[in-house]
Design an enzyme around this catalytic site. Structure first.
Site, PDB file in Angstrom:
ATOM      1  N   THR A 193      23.728 -41.834  72.305  1.00  0.00           N
ATOM      2  CA  THR A 193      25.272 -41.876  70.946  1.00  0.00           C
ATOM      3  C   THR A 193      26.251 -43.051  71.276  1.00  0.00           C
ATOM      4  O   THR A 193      26.562 -43.483  72.289  1.00  0.00           O
ATOM      5  CB  THR A 193      25.986 -40.391  71.783  1.00  0.00           C
ATOM      6  OG1 THR A 193      25.344 -38.991  71.866  1.00  0.00           O
ATOM      7  CG2 THR A 193      27.109 -39.860  70.634  1.00  0.00           C
TER       8      THR A 193
ATOM      9  N   GLY B  84      11.760 -31.624  74.226  1.00  0.00           N
ATOM     10  CA  GLY B  84      11.645 -31.883  75.031  1.00  0.00           C
ATOM     11  C   GLY B  84      13.068 -31.103  76.346  1.00  0.00           C
ATOM     12  O   GLY B  84      12.911 -30.056  76.642  1.00  0.00           O
TER      13      GLY B  84
ATOM     14  N   ARG C  59      15.966 -31.143  74.388  1.00  0.00           N
ATOM     15  CA  ARG C  59      16.249 -29.214  74.106  1.00  0.00           C
ATOM     16  C   ARG C  59      15.642 -28.397  74.920  1.00  0.00           C
ATOM     17  O   ARG C  59      16.676 -27.345  75.344  1.00  0.00           O
ATOM     18  CB  ARG C  59      15.753 -29.541  72.442  1.00  0.00           C
ATOM     19  CG  ARG C  59      17.086 -30.286  71.681  1.00  0.00           C
ATOM     20  CD  ARG C  59      16.471 -30.457  70.336  1.00  0.00           C
ATOM     21  NE  ARG C  59      17.292 -31.545  69.502  1.00  0.00           N
ATOM     22  CZ  ARG C  59      16.900 -32.629  68.759  1.00  0.00           C
ATOM     23  NH1 ARG C  59      15.943 -31.824  68.390  1.00  0.00           N
ATOM     24  NH2 ARG C  59      18.146 -33.260  68.355  1.00  0.00           N
TER      25      ARG C  59
ATOM     26  N   GLN D 251      33.566 -11.330  81.631  1.00  0.00           N
ATOM     27  CA  GLN D 251      34.860  -9.719  81.104  1.00  0.00           C
ATOM     28  C   GLN D 251      34.519  -8.607  81.934  1.00  0.00           C
ATOM     29  O   GLN D 251      36.088  -8.144  82.477  1.00  0.00           O
ATOM     30  CB  GLN D 251      34.226  -9.580  79.505  1.00  0.00           C
ATOM     31  CG  GLN D 251      35.670  -8.452  78.952  1.00  0.00           C
ATOM     32  CD  GLN D 251      37.030  -9.344  78.601  1.00  0.00           C
ATOM     33  OE1 GLN D 251      37.075 -10.182  79.170  1.00  0.00           O
ATOM     34  NE2 GLN D 251      37.169  -8.188  78.359  1.00  0.00           N
TER      35      GLN D 251
ATOM     36  N   GLU E 205      22.044 -33.077  72.870  1.00  0.00           N
ATOM     37  CA  GLU E 205      20.795 -32.360  73.030  1.00  0.00           C
ATOM     38  C   GLU E 205      20.780 -32.843  70.750  1.00  0.00           C
ATOM     39  O   GLU E 205      20.046 -31.850  70.707  1.00  0.00           O
ATOM     40  CB  GLU E 205      20.336 -31.883  73.938  1.00  0.00           C
ATOM     41  CG  GLU E 205      20.137 -32.032  75.220  1.00  0.00           C
ATOM     42  CD  GLU E 205      19.737 -32.812  75.579  1.00  0.00           C
ATOM     43  OE1 GLU E 205      18.616 -33.748  75.269  1.00  0.00           O
ATOM     44  OE2 GLU E 205      19.529 -33.070  76.884  1.00  0.00           O
TER      45      GLU E 205
END
Ligand SMILES: Cc1cc2nc3c(=O)[nH]c(=O)nc-3n(C[C@H](O)[C@H](O)[C@H](O)COP(=O)(O)OP(=O)(O)OC[C@H]3O[C@@H](n4cnc5c(N)ncnc54)[C@H](O)[C@@H]3O)c2cc1C
Length: 379
Positions: free
Chosen positions: A125, A239, A241, A335, A362
Site C-alpha cells: 500500500t 492465504g 485473507r 452488548q 488484505e
C-alpha cells in the site's frame, strides 16, 4: 467428504491454543498499552515452527497446509488477534521468499525468518494507492549493482520494527506488469519511517509509513523475476485473507465463550440473564454464524490447498463473510455484557476494536465483492 479434523490437525490447534493462552493472553493488554510486541515472543513462536507455517519442508519450513494455518490463526486469535495477524503477515512474506526467491535469497533470509530471529513486513500500500494497488508509484530504478528505491509505503504493519521488508516497487512501465518485488533490509541507507500511527485496534503492532530515499538494493534482492512482483503479492494475499478471517473467527469465538460465562453469572430481574429467551436466541444466532463462518473458511482453505481454479474467489468470499460475521458477533457480545462490555477489563471491547480492520485490509470487503462479482459476470 469428511468435515472432521484429523488427529494431527486437532493437535496443531491445541498446541497453538495452549501457547496463546499461556504466552500471549496474559500480556496482550500490556503490549497494547506499550504499542509493541516483545521480539522474544517471536523467537518462542519460531521455535514452534510457526515462523514458516506453509514454507516448504525442503526449505526448512513446517510444510503445513493452508487449512492447518487457519487452525493456528484461529487458536492464537483466541488469545489476541493483533499478535496473531502480525504473525500472518510475517508468514505471507516468508512464503513469498520460499516460493519465488532464488537459492541465494532463500539462503540469506529464510533460516532466520523461520526461527523468527528476523521478522518480515509486507509493503504494498502507498498513500495514493490502496485498493488500486497496481497504481503504486514507488520506483525501483536499475543501477549497475541493482536497484535504487524511492517512494513511500503507507500503513505498514511492523514499519520501523521489522528486520526486512518485501517491497512491491515499479521497475517498469504502468500497471501490474511493471511491478517487481524486492527485499529491503532494515538499516539500508536511505530507509526511514514515519511516525507511529494512532489506531483504533491492532494497537500492539506498530504501524508506520516506510520511506525510501534512493535506497541502494543489490540485484540479488530481487524476488523471482522482474515484472512479476504484483502477481507474487496477489498470490500471497489469498492465504493472507484466509488467515485474517481465521483471526476474526478465533477472537469472536473467544468473545462468545466469555459472554456465555458472563451471562450465566450476571443476574437481572431475579435470574441469570442467560435465562431470557430473547437473549438465548441471540446466542443461538451467534453460534450459527460462527459455525457457518468456520465451515466456509475451511472450505476456502481446502480449495487453496488443492489449487482449485476458483480458490481466489472462495478466499475472497470467505474473507468477506467471516470477517463481517466475526465483527457482528463481537459487537453483540459487547452488548450482552451491558456496561461491562465497554470496560477494558472484560476483554470484549479490545476484540471489537481489533477485528474492525479485518474488513479493511488484505483487500477491503468491497474489493472482495468485486472479485466475486467479476467471476460471476465473466461466466
Ligand atoms: C492497521 C492497518 C494495517 C495495514 N497493514 C498493511 C501492511 O502491512 N502492508 C500493506 O501493504 N498495507 C497495509 N494496510 C493497508 C490496507 O491494505 C489498505 O488500507 C486497504 O487496502 C485499503 O486501501 P486504502 O486505505 O487506500 O483505501 P481506498 O482504496 O482509498 O478505499 C476507500 C474506500 O473505497 C472503496 N473502494 C475502492 N475502490 C473500490 C472499487 N473499485 N469498488 C468499490 N469500492 C471501492 C474501498 O473499499 C474503501 O471502502 C494496512 C491498513 C491498516 C488500516
Amino acid at each position: 467428504m469428511d468435515f472432521a479434523l484429523s488427529e494431527e490437525q486437532t493437535a496443531i490447534f491445541d498446541m497453538a491454543y495452549g501457547f496463546g493462552q499461556e504466552h500471549i493472553a496474559p500480556y496482550a493488554r500490556d503490549w497494547e498499552a506499550q504499542g509493541s510486541i516483545p521480539k522474544e515472543l517471536w523467537r518462542e513462536i519460531g521455535a514452534l515452527g510457526l515462523g514458516g507455517i506453509y514454507v516448504s519442508e525442503d526449505n526448512g519450513g513446517s510444510g503445513l497446509t493452508r487449512l492447518d494455518a487457519t487452525l493456528i490463526f484461529e487458536a492464537l486469535s483466541m488469545a489476541c488477534p493483533s499478535v496473531a495477524s502480525f504473525l500472518s503477515i510475517h508468514n505471507m512474506c516468508a512464503r513469498m521468499i520460499d516460493a519465488y526467491g532464488s537459492d541465494d535469497l532463500r539462503a540469506r533470509y529464510l533460516p532466520k525468518a523461520l526461527t523468527m530471529e528476523t521478522v518480515l513486513s509486507y509493503c504494498l500500500t502507498e498513500p495514493g494507492a490502496g485498493s488500486d494497488a497496481a497504481a503504486l508509484k514507488t520506483r525501483a530504478e536499475k543501477t549497475g549493482e541493482g536497484y535504487s528505491l524511492t517512494g513511500t509505503k503507507a500503513f505498514i504493519s511492523g514499519g520501523g520494527y521489522s528486520d526486512a521488508y518485501v517491497v512491491m516497487a515499479r521497475s517498469g512501465g504502468e500497471g501490474p506488469r511493471g511491478v517487481s518485488a524486492i527485499v529491503v533490509e532494515d538499516g539500508m541507507p536511505g530507509l526511514s519511517f514515519g511516525g507511529l500511527e494512532d489506531k483504533m485496534g491492532w494497537r500492539s503492532q506498530p504501524t508506520r509509513q516506510v520511506q525510501f530515499d534512493a535506497v541502494a538494493v543489490p540485484a540479488a534482492n530481487l524476488l523471482g523475476e522482474e515484472g512479476k512482483g504484483f502477481n507474487y503479492a496477489m498470490a500471497g494475499l489469498d492465504g493472507g485473507r484466509l488467515n485474517i478471517s481465521a483471526c476474526s473467527l478465533g477472537a469472536a469465538q473467544a468473545a462468545l465463550d466469555a459472554t456465555l460465562a458472563y451471562m450465566a453469572e450476571r443476574e437481572a430481574f431475579g435470574q441469570s440473564i442467560d435465562r431470557f429467551q430473547a437473549l438465548q436466541f441471540r446466542l443461538a444466532d451467534m453460534e450459527i454464524e460462527l459455525q457457518a463462518a468456520r465451515t466456509f473458511l475451511r472450505q476456502a482453505a481446502w480449495k487453496l490447498d488443492r489449487g482449485a481454479p476458483d480458490a481466489t474467489k472462495f478466499c475472497a468470499m470467505a474473507k468477506k463473510f467471516v470477517t463481517e460475521a466475526g465483527s457482528r458477533v463481537a459487537d453483540q457480545c459487547l452488548q450482552l455484557h451491558g456496561g461491562y462490555g465497554y470496560l477494558a477489563d472484560y476483554g470484549i471491547e479490545k476484540i471489537v476494536r481489533d477485528l474492525r480492520v479485518h474488513q479493511i485490509l488484505e483487500g477491503t470487503n468491497e474489493i472482495m465483492r468485486l472479485i466475486v462479482a467479476r467471476s460471476l459476470v465473466a461466466r
